[in-house]
Design an enzyme around this catalytic site. Sequence first.
Site, short mmCIF file in Angstrom:
data_model
loop_
_atom_site.label_atom_id
_atom_site.label_comp_id
_atom_site.label_asym_id
_atom_site.label_seq_id
_atom_site.Cartn_x
_atom_site.Cartn_y
_atom_site.Cartn_z
N PRO A 78 3.03 -55.04 -12.00
CA PRO A 78 2.84 -55.70 -10.70
C PRO A 78 1.86 -56.87 -10.78
O PRO A 78 1.86 -57.74 -9.93
CB PRO A 78 2.30 -54.60 -9.81
N GLU A 105 -0.54 -45.01 -14.44
CA GLU A 105 -1.29 -46.05 -13.72
C GLU A 105 -1.13 -47.41 -14.39
O GLU A 105 -1.62 -48.43 -13.91
CB GLU A 105 -2.79 -45.69 -13.64
N ARG A 143 23.42 -62.43 -18.10
CA ARG A 143 24.41 -63.28 -17.41
C ARG A 143 24.32 -64.73 -17.85
O ARG A 143 25.27 -65.49 -17.71
CB ARG A 143 24.19 -63.26 -15.89
N ASP A 158 25.54 -70.13 -8.84
CA ASP A 158 24.68 -69.03 -8.43
C ASP A 158 23.67 -69.47 -7.38
O ASP A 158 23.24 -70.61 -7.37
CB ASP A 158 23.82 -68.57 -9.63
C1 4FV Z 1 6.38 -53.23 -11.84
C2 4FV Z 1 6.72 -54.25 -10.95
C3 4FV Z 1 5.78 -51.94 -11.48
C4 4FV Z 1 3.20 -50.00 -12.09
C5 4FV Z 1 2.64 -48.70 -12.54
C6 4FV Z 1 4.85 -48.94 -13.41
C7 4FV Z 1 4.68 -49.88 -12.25
C8 4FV Z 1 3.70 -48.02 -13.35
N1 4FV Z 1 6.70 -53.63 -13.08
N2 4FV Z 1 7.28 -55.27 -11.69
N3 4FV Z 1 6.59 -54.30 -9.61
N4 4FV Z 1 5.33 -51.17 -12.50
O1 4FV Z 1 5.68 -51.60 -10.31
O2 4FV Z 1 7.25 -54.86 -12.96
O3 4FV Z 1 3.20 -47.85 -14.64
#
Ligand code: 4FV
Length: 235
Positions: A78, A105, A143, A158
């Site tokens: 994230p 985490e 794609r 697209d």
């Molecule tokens: C995520 C996202 C995501 C965070 C903690 C996996 C999680 C757990 N990855 N974009 N949004 N990852 O939420 O790529 O480890």
Amino acid sequence: MFKGPFEESTIKRAQEKDFLKIHLHNLRDFTTDRHRTVDDTPFGGGAGMVMKVEPIYKAINHIKEEIKEKVKVILLSPQGKTFTQEVAFELIKEKNLILICGRYEGVDERVREHLVDEELSIGDYVLSGGEIAAMVVVDALARLIPGVVGDERSIKEDSFYRGLLDYPQYTRPAEFKGWKVPEILRSGNHRKIETWRRKKMLEKTLLRRPDLLKKAKLTSEEKKWLEEIRKKLKK
Ligand code: 4FV
């Protein structure tokens, strides 16, 4: 988790036609303890577990020794840069990608500091793991490999190809429950159809994603149309 998405549809065809090779690596195979431990409690306390740096370090090195070519290491999290079609067009230029899928985490910070070239997020929400995010990236990239999608035109048409939202699509029947398909689309006048579609892309983007218009490269004609649409919509 990858069984379904990687053994169906576009990604399956891409692999069958050798346009794409996907290798899955289980981090537990890069552990040395009999419990094959890949996570541990966070230093400084706090809830949840953190993914250990060693198995990730060993896995990346194992892969780099195997492919002996330039490879870009991407961590899905994230905290990453938001994955967009623009980012996809950049990444498709890479010959080899390693996608690290976090769990718990997240990963030990030293993975980010020392092992990762780029960090990507598929959106501002928290998943239970990076696997689904990795599948999103693989599908969007597959794609773009010439030959994977039947008709290249569909890539060029697209959403986001021109940084705009897509125009409305219709197919038979021409009328359903009194709901009609716009006459223009059945006129056979391809120049007028093209103009209608480009105006619709501008209108939909203005209404739903005006943020995209700031970045979109519009022709002078489209800029003129956009002003007309703004007046019409008093936007
Ligand atoms: C995520 C996202 C995501 C965070 C903690 C996996 C999680 C757990 N990855 N974009 N949004 N990852 O939420 O790529 O480890």
